[in-house]
Design an enzyme around this catalytic site. Structure first.
Site, PDB file in Angstrom:
ATOM      1  N   SER A  72       5.281 -26.412 -30.127  1.00 46.51           N
ATOM      2  CA  SER A  72       6.601 -26.759 -30.656  1.00 46.51           C
ATOM      3  C   SER A  72       6.554 -27.695 -31.860  1.00 46.51           C
ATOM      4  O   SER A  72       7.530 -27.801 -32.592  1.00 46.51           O
ATOM      5  CB  SER A  72       7.488 -27.365 -29.561  1.00 46.51           C
ATOM      6  OG  SER A  72       7.062 -28.661 -29.221  1.00 46.51           O
ATOM      7  N   LYS A 109       8.716 -34.455 -29.251  1.00 41.76           N
ATOM      8  CA  LYS A 109       9.686 -34.066 -30.281  1.00 41.76           C
ATOM      9  C   LYS A 109       9.951 -35.241 -31.218  1.00 41.76           C
ATOM     10  O   LYS A 109       9.645 -36.379 -30.919  1.00 41.76           O
ATOM     11  CB  LYS A 109      11.031 -33.654 -29.650  1.00 41.76           C
ATOM     12  CG  LYS A 109      10.964 -32.496 -28.676  1.00 41.76           C
ATOM     13  CD  LYS A 109      10.764 -31.168 -29.359  1.00 41.76           C
ATOM     14  CE  LYS A 109      10.834 -30.009 -28.386  1.00 41.76           C
ATOM     15  NZ  LYS A 109       9.589 -29.728 -27.695  1.00 41.76           N
TER      16      LYS A 109
END
Length: 169
Positions: A72, A109
């Protein structure tokens, strides 16, 4: 999330290891830097040393290492298998790279903090930004201070050509 174990795994998303800075391991250090542009003459003698424990671990009791699982964050150059240095003593700020616990799962993230809203943003267009909502269990587990990559390419064993039976007449 720290237990008595040296490593902790939650949902197999990250492998987390506590830091051990009790040893001093001085390594040779090119104190004049390494040119990324035009080459410069190599130093004949490297007199400086560096201890990576002391260089990258500012808060030993609050610093952990984790191995990345997934892709990701690949557009920021953070790939599956990379090693993260995570400092739990730091307060996250807008734009920081963070390890969060969202609904009992770790995720890596960029955090975007807006008035009344928190977004978790991937660096891969295959992943949508995540808006943290009131009903979710959410905490910032720690702020990533360094990533460590492995660049040396492993040699792949060459395939042996298939043996052919050639009959000569």
């Amino acid at each position: 999330m720290h237990t008595d174990d040296d490593s902790v795994s939650l949902q197999h998303m990250l492998e987390i290891y506590s830091s051990d800075v009790s040893s001093f391991e001085p390594l040779p250090y090119a104190d004049e830097g390494v040119q990324a542009g035009f080459p410069s003459p190599a130093q004949d003698y490297i007199t400086q040393t560096i201890d990576l424990n002391r260089e990258i671990v500012r808060h030993p009791m609050a610093t952990f290492f984790a191995r990345v699982r997934g892709e990701s964050m690949r557009d920021e150059g953070i790939n599956d298998g990379d090693l993260l240095v995570i400092d739990r003593s730091l307060d996250p700020g807008d734009g920081d790279l963070v390890v969060c616990c969202l609904d009992n799962e770790f995720t890596l993230k960029r955090i975007r903090i807006e008035p009344g809203r928190i977004w978790l943003v991937a660096a891969n267009e295959s992943y949508d930004p995540i808006l943290v909502t009131e009903g979710q269990e959410f905490s910032v587990w720690g702020v990533v201070t360094y990533t460590i990559k492995h660049f040396h390419r492993r040699k792949v064993a060459a395939k042996q050509p298939a043996q052919r039976n050639i009959n000569k007449r």
